[in-house]
Design an enzyme around this catalytic site. Structure first.
Site, PDB file in Angstrom:
ATOM      1  N   PRO A 191      -8.584  -3.633   0.610  1.00 44.79           N
ATOM      2  CA  PRO A 191      -9.727  -2.590   0.319  1.00 44.79           C
ATOM      3  C   PRO A 191     -10.259  -2.386   1.849  1.00 44.79           C
ATOM      4  O   PRO A 191     -11.259  -1.214   1.880  1.00 44.79           O
ATOM      5  CB  PRO A 191     -10.679  -3.197  -0.448  1.00 44.79           C
ATOM      6  CG  PRO A 191      -9.929  -4.707  -1.029  1.00 44.79           C
ATOM      7  CD  PRO A 191      -8.905  -4.996   0.314  1.00 44.79           C
ATOM      8  N   GLU A 249      -7.775 -14.964  -0.103  1.00 45.20           N
ATOM      9  CA  GLU A 249      -8.902 -14.096   0.560  1.00 45.20           C
ATOM     10  C   GLU A 249      -8.279 -13.105   1.622  1.00 45.20           C
ATOM     11  O   GLU A 249      -9.106 -12.533   2.205  1.00 45.20           O
ATOM     12  CB  GLU A 249      -9.813 -15.070   1.335  1.00 45.20           C
ATOM     13  CG  GLU A 249     -10.505 -16.206   0.490  1.00 45.20           C
ATOM     14  CD  GLU A 249     -11.155 -15.574  -0.800  1.00 45.20           C
ATOM     15  OE1 GLU A 249     -11.873 -14.545  -0.567  1.00 45.20           O
ATOM     16  OE2 GLU A 249     -10.909 -15.824  -1.917  1.00 45.20           O
ATOM     17  N   ARG A 309       9.615   8.523  -4.943  1.00 43.29           N
ATOM     18  CA  ARG A 309       9.869   9.758  -5.616  1.00 43.29           C
ATOM     19  C   ARG A 309       9.762  10.896  -4.915  1.00 43.29           C
ATOM     20  O   ARG A 309      10.293  11.878  -5.330  1.00 43.29           O
ATOM     21  CB  ARG A 309       8.600   9.672  -6.943  1.00 43.29           C
ATOM     22  CG  ARG A 309       7.182  10.399  -6.332  1.00 43.29           C
ATOM     23  CD  ARG A 309       6.147  10.226  -7.643  1.00 43.29           C
ATOM     24  NE  ARG A 309       6.236  11.377  -8.181  1.00 43.29           N
ATOM     25  CZ  ARG A 309       5.760  12.693  -8.038  1.00 43.29           C
ATOM     26  NH1 ARG A 309       5.233  12.467  -6.974  1.00 43.29           N
ATOM     27  NH2 ARG A 309       5.929  13.284  -8.997  1.00 43.29           N
ATOM     28  N   ASP A 316       2.932  19.163  -8.276  1.00 45.49           N
ATOM     29  CA  ASP A 316       2.381  17.805  -8.855  1.00 45.49           C
ATOM     30  C   ASP A 316       0.850  18.285  -8.300  1.00 45.49           C
ATOM     31  O   ASP A 316       0.368  19.176  -7.483  1.00 45.49           O
ATOM     32  CB  ASP A 316       2.737  16.888  -7.563  1.00 45.49           C
ATOM     33  CG  ASP A 316       3.919  16.031  -7.951  1.00 45.49           C
ATOM     34  OD1 ASP A 316       4.009  16.060  -9.300  1.00 45.49           O
ATOM     35  OD2 ASP A 316       4.345  15.264  -7.268  1.00 45.49           O
TER      36      ASP A 316
END
Ligand code: 4HQ
Length: 258
Positions: A89, A116, A154, A169
């Site tokens: 993150p 962690e 993809r 897309d």
């Protein structure tokens, strides 16, 4: 393209990469996914990969040595530069633009943390890029790696059966996708917009672009402010806005009538 994944759950990663379009890309040899378990690069009897965090507090940290040994083995497994990505993150969020750039690389390596996370010194010395798949907390980097493998896999030339579908897309043009419909034309849930049945390809393309612009304006105005619209697109979006406003008015009147 080759993707190496360093993970304590290599079977999970292999299974994620074995299904659907990405699985088929591997069968077609457009994509090679290899998973590596750091436990196989430990030297103690318990195959230890983690230790408690200096400074105290709860949770374990993935140690330098097993990961360094694994990454050395990864590098030696193919001649191309390994381009190591740590999923966390703390990285910048993954975008379709970044996905397209990664898809052009001959090789990437995805490092998945558990607990962690990973000792900061290993990140500083062995990782080229940090990426987040979104602002929420996972229990490990594996699902984030699976997201990268899917989005990048993809896009490999020949992976999608219809080469045009990647260009259509969401985000490929910076906009959200238009609505899609399949048979039947008439259903208790509603009918298919008339223009899609007209066979007029220019009118259909116009309608779809207008819907894409309109939905992006309604749902993700942040995306719209980032892309420059040409004259045609501006006119289509104005049309959508006017229709949206008059629809809102008639909804209001209906509510008053009731
Ligand atoms: N984690 N985008 C913590 C994530 C994550 C994310 C992966 C949890 C790394 C140590 N990774 N581990 N969000 O939440 O990529």
């Amino acid at each position: 393209m080759r993707i190496d994944v360093v993970s304590l759950f290599p079977d999970f990663v292999r299974q994620c990469a074995a299904v659907g379009v990405v699985g088929r890309a591997q069968q077609r040899q457009l994509l090679q996914v290899e998973a590596w378990n750091p436990r196989d690069y430990t030297s103690d009897r318990h195959r230890t990969v983690d230790a408690s965090s200096y400074g105290g507090g709860p949770g374990m940290v993935m140690m330098i040595e097993p990961l360094r040994a694994t990454l050395t083995a990864v590098r030696n497994a193919a001649p191309e530069p390994a381009h190591v990505i740590y999923l966390s993150p703390q990285g910048p969020r993954l975008t379709q633009g970044r996905v397209e750039a990664l898809a052009k690389m001959p090789r990437i390596t995805l490092l998945c943390g558990r607990y962690e996370g990973v000792d900061e010194r290993l990140l500083a010395h062995e990782v080229d890029e940090e990426l987040s798949i979104g602002d929420y907390v996972l229990s490990g980097g594996e699902l984030a790696a699976a997201v990268v493998i899917d989005a990048v896999g993809r896009l490999q030339e020949g992976a999608l059966n219809d080469a045009l579908s990647a260009e259509q897309d969401s985000f490929a043009n910076g906009l959200l996708d238009c609505p899609h419909y399949a048979k039947p034309v008439q259903d208790a849930l509603g009918t298919v917009p008339e223009v899609l049945l007209s066979g007029d390809h220019a009118a259909i393309a116009r309608w779809r672009l207008k819907q894409s612009l309109g939905r992006t304006w309604l749902r993700r105005p942040d995306l719209l402010s980032r892309c420059v619209l040409d004259k045609t697109s501006r006119a289509l979006l104005d049309e959508f806005r006017r229709e949206h406003a008059s629809q809102a008015l008639s909804r209001q009147n209906e509510a008053v009538d009731d």
